[in-house]
Structures are given as C-alpha cells and as structure tokens.
Design an enzyme around this catalytic site. Sequence first.
Site, PDB file in Angstrom:
ATOM      1  N   GLU A  23       0.841  -1.209   0.000  1.00  0.00           N
ATOM      2  CA  GLU A  23       0.000   0.000   0.000  1.00  0.00           C
ATOM      3  C   GLU A  23       0.866   1.245   0.000  1.00  0.00           C
ATOM      4  OE1 GLU A  23      -3.088  -0.347  -1.226  1.00  0.00           O
ATOM      5  OE2 GLU A  23      -3.517  -1.707   0.430  1.00  0.00           O
ATOM      6  N   THR A  25       2.904   2.214  -2.168  1.00  0.00           N
ATOM      7  CA  THR A  25       4.244   1.960  -2.712  1.00  0.00           C
ATOM      8  C   THR A  25       4.289   2.270  -4.200  1.00  0.00           C
ATOM      9  OG1 THR A  25       3.535  -0.310  -3.070  1.00  0.00           O
ATOM     10  CG2 THR A  25       4.817   0.096  -1.089  1.00  0.00           C
ATOM     11  N   LEU A 113     -12.094   0.475  -3.654  1.00  0.00           N
ATOM     12  CA  LEU A 113     -12.043  -0.703  -4.538  1.00  0.00           C
ATOM     13  C   LEU A 113     -11.846  -0.287  -6.001  1.00  0.00           C
ATOM     14  CD1 LEU A 113     -14.890  -2.857  -2.915  1.00  0.00           C
ATOM     15  CD2 LEU A 113     -12.415  -2.996  -2.530  1.00  0.00           C
ATOM     16  N   SER A 114     -11.411   0.949  -6.207  1.00  0.00           N
ATOM     17  CA  SER A 114     -11.042   1.434  -7.543  1.00  0.00           C
ATOM     18  C   SER A 114     -12.203   1.601  -8.501  1.00  0.00           C
ATOM     19  CB  SER A 114     -10.015   0.519  -8.210  1.00  0.00           C
ATOM     20  OG  SER A 114      -8.808   0.642  -7.578  1.00  0.00           O
ATOM     21  N   SER A 115     -13.277   2.200  -8.006  1.00  0.00           N
ATOM     22  CA  SER A 115     -14.375   2.506  -8.925  1.00  0.00           C
ATOM     23  C   SER A 115     -13.881   3.452 -10.021  1.00  0.00           C
ATOM     24  CB  SER A 115     -15.546   3.131  -8.171  1.00  0.00           C
ATOM     25  OG  SER A 115     -15.113   4.222  -7.402  1.00  0.00           O
ATOM     26  N   SER A 116     -12.972   4.372  -9.686  1.00  0.00           N
ATOM     27  CA  SER A 116     -12.502   5.337 -10.695  1.00  0.00           C
ATOM     28  C   SER A 116     -11.719   4.630 -11.795  1.00  0.00           C
ATOM     29  CB  SER A 116     -11.589   6.407 -10.104  1.00  0.00           C
ATOM     30  OG  SER A 116     -11.804   6.598  -8.766  1.00  0.00           O
ATOM     31  N   GLU A 148      -6.558  10.500 -14.880  1.00  0.00           N
ATOM     32  CA  GLU A 148      -6.911  10.789 -13.483  1.00  0.00           C
ATOM     33  C   GLU A 148      -5.999  11.872 -12.897  1.00  0.00           C
ATOM     34  OE1 GLU A 148      -8.277   7.503 -11.307  1.00  0.00           O
ATOM     35  OE2 GLU A 148      -8.174   8.550  -9.386  1.00  0.00           O
ATOM     36  N   ASP A 160      -3.955   0.813  -9.556  1.00  0.00           N
ATOM     37  CA  ASP A 160      -5.349   0.472  -9.835  1.00  0.00           C
ATOM     38  C   ASP A 160      -5.595   0.290 -11.333  1.00  0.00           C
ATOM     39  OD1 ASP A 160      -5.385   0.998  -7.178  1.00  0.00           O
ATOM     40  OD2 ASP A 160      -6.517   2.864  -7.325  1.00  0.00           O
TER      41      ASP A 160
HETATM   42  C1  GLA Z   1      -5.248   4.445  -4.175  1.00  0.00           C
HETATM   43  C2  GLA Z   1      -4.434   4.923  -5.376  1.00  0.00           C
HETATM   44  C3  GLA Z   1      -3.377   3.914  -5.750  1.00  0.00           C
HETATM   45  C4  GLA Z   1      -2.531   3.513  -4.540  1.00  0.00           C
HETATM   46  C5  GLA Z   1      -3.418   3.162  -3.352  1.00  0.00           C
HETATM   47  C6  GLA Z   1      -2.620   2.947  -2.111  1.00  0.00           C
HETATM   48  O1  GLA Z   1      -5.976   3.317  -4.516  1.00  0.00           O
HETATM   49  O2  GLA Z   1      -5.293   5.138  -6.489  1.00  0.00           O
HETATM   50  O3  GLA Z   1      -2.576   4.415  -6.783  1.00  0.00           O
HETATM   51  O4  GLA Z   1      -1.612   4.515  -4.217  1.00  0.00           O
HETATM   52  O5  GLA Z   1      -4.378   4.173  -3.096  1.00  0.00           O
HETATM   53  O6  GLA Z   1      -1.817   1.823  -2.228  1.00  0.00           O
END
Ligand code: GLA
Length: 381
Positions: A23, A25, A113-116, A148, A160
């Site tokens: 996380e 990183t 959870l990366s909706s974007s 983004e 993501d």
């Molecule tokens: C979000 C960001 C990612 C990553 C995480 C943390 O999801 O979009 O790029 O930095 O936080 O690991």
Amino acid sequence: MRHDTERMRWERFAPARVNLLGEHTDYTGGMVLPMAIPFLTQATIERIDGPDSHIYTELFDKEYVIAKEQRPNPTGEWSDYPTGVFEEFRKLDIAVPPFALRLRGDVPFGAGLSSSASVEVATCMALLALTGSELSIKEIALLCQRAENLFVKSPCGIMDQAVVTAARAGHALMLNTRDLTFDLVPMNRGEMAKVRVVVVNSEVKHSVATGAYGDRRREAEAGQAAVVAKFGIRDLGEATIYQVEQIAGEIDPVILKRIRHIVNENARVREAADALEAGNVSRMGEIMLQGHASMRDDYEITCQEVDFLVDTAAQLPGCFGARMTGGGFGGCTVNLVVEDRVASFSSELAERYEREFGIRCAIYPCVAVDGAFELSLKEQA
Ligand code: GLA
C-alpha cells in the site's frame, strides 16, 4: 461474427480491485500485489451522427455532452473520469468519431475498490473498440492514470489502472510499479485453495482526490529524494531497510516513518507472493497483519473503524489475516478466511462492528477475476 469495423456498437467491461499487499508503494517505484474482483463497470459505446458526443451514466442518471468544437473542462463530477480518458485519446491524435457512451456497473463508490480506475479503463477499452485502435496493457494503464492525474487532478499512483487492465482470473498480480512488469501469482495453491478473500466495507468514505493522500505522497517523495541523494539509487523501490536506518538522523522523524513503511512494505509484497506460490496461508495472513500495523503506525492512514475491523477479524475462527486495503482513511479491509467459516465470520464481524460504531458493513467474499484486457479479448472472439 461481423467484422469490428462494420459494427456501430460495442460493449466493454472492467472489474474492480482489492490490494492484498503493497500500500502506497506505487508512486515511488515499489511493489504491489492486487487482484481484480467481481464487480464490473460496463461501457457501451455507439457511433452516432455528430457533431457532439454524449456520456450517460445510469449510476447517477446523468448525461454529459462533449461539444465537438470545444475542449472540455473538468466539472468535479463523475463525468471527469471518462472525459479525461477521451482527452488522452485526443492528445495521442487518435481520431474519435462522435459517440454515445453509456456507463453502468456495481462497483461500490468511495470504498477503496477502484471505482474510478474501473470507469476509466472500461471507457478506454470502449474508445479503443470504437476507433479500431490498439494499445498495450501498459499503455492503457498509463493513459488512464494520466486521465486521473491531469484531468480529474487526483494524484493516484499506477496500481489500480494496471491491475484493472492486466489481471487474470485465479491470480494476483505482483506488479513492479517502476516499469509495470508483472508476475501472475496463483491464488489456489496448497492451503490457499481452501480460503476466500473476503472484502469488508467499513462504509467510512475514502477519496484519493482529497488532501491526506496527497500529503502522504509528498512526504514519501521528500523521503525518497533524501534517500536517492544519499545512496545514488533510483527510487524507494530500490532502497533497503539498512539504508533507511542509516539516514535516520538526517531526516524529519515523520518522513522517516513514511519511508520505513514503504521499504518494509516492498519487502512484504515479495514475501507475500512467495507465500501464495507456496500455498502457505498462515504466512500470508501474518504478513497481512504486519502490513496493517505498518499502515497504522508508520504511514498513519488507518482509522479507528478499520483498525477495529482488522483486530476483530484476526480473532475470529477461520481468519488467517486481515488488513486495510487501498488509499486509506476508511474504505475496505481484506481478510483471508477459510471457506466454510466465511458465513459465521461475516455475521460475527458485522454484528460486532455495528455494536461498536452503529454502522452496518457490507461484506463481499471474492475470487480473482479477469481484467479488462482479457475480457476484451473474450468479447472480440
Ligand atoms: C489508491 C491509489 C493507488 C494507490 C493506493 C494505495 O488506490 O489510487 O494508486 O496509491 O491508493 O496503495
């Protein structure tokens, strides 16, 4: 099958993701270990008689118009994600005919959870289909990240967009975020075959676009600059914990904690991938708990709700490990739970959480699914 160029309408899909380890990183050349999970954004694109293009989302029942003669400006709304992707096509000089794009899906918003990324990558795959163009996995991920960073103005890393594009069913992706090379790590070896990845939504809203994520990013970059200057290495992805100890007296203690998290976390990703390969679920669980403690104490991105979810989960029967996942300050936890305990684990955790905070958490048992690239190949077959 009709030839693609004769078609006027295409459907493309992109999943969500959960990060098992690694996380914060991904903006200093480090390692991450995410997998795609079975939530989907569906992008349906149609060529229309212009002049303008239209983006509609069922998610908010809203329409946005991209006028042919005018460069779009960010509005601060959902439409910035697909529009940012469209802008990147323009910058690449890919001619995009007038289109109607319809987005729908079930990825929870603001849950980490990366909706974007899911919306960006689904849009990108749809625009590729419409224009008959091809980009590699790496190019798609970077294009969506630029959308983004530059249009939405959210300072996210590359994890993501990369995993949502490149993931494979049954695997996690060990990704080197410096050069976007990756290994597929099987999720079903040995004892791992008996566990499920259970995602728990704390319902505490998280946003990468708001300040705290950017603060961490600046702190990490400041620490990275110091380490790079002292040791002549490329980035924190190359740094060792020994180097972090050596620089300790020379940098701000807060910055020191931030880079200690990152360097330890990079090492944890490699150990976790080994544990998965070996099917060693106990070891994997331990590493996840260590990762959580590091996010709580060194990176300081957890909050009491997710700390409670992790501490409670770790005590429940059948749970091997748990940690917060994603950008932080809320969002979801990820848990490794023996399959036949998932139901009791979920009800017990939800009940204790509600008792403590008065919040009902949503719980999603997940398997690793294909990313958008693979899904698009299937769609074209
Ligand atoms: C979000 C960001 C990612 C990553 C995480 C943390 O999801 O979009 O790029 O930095 O936080 O690991």
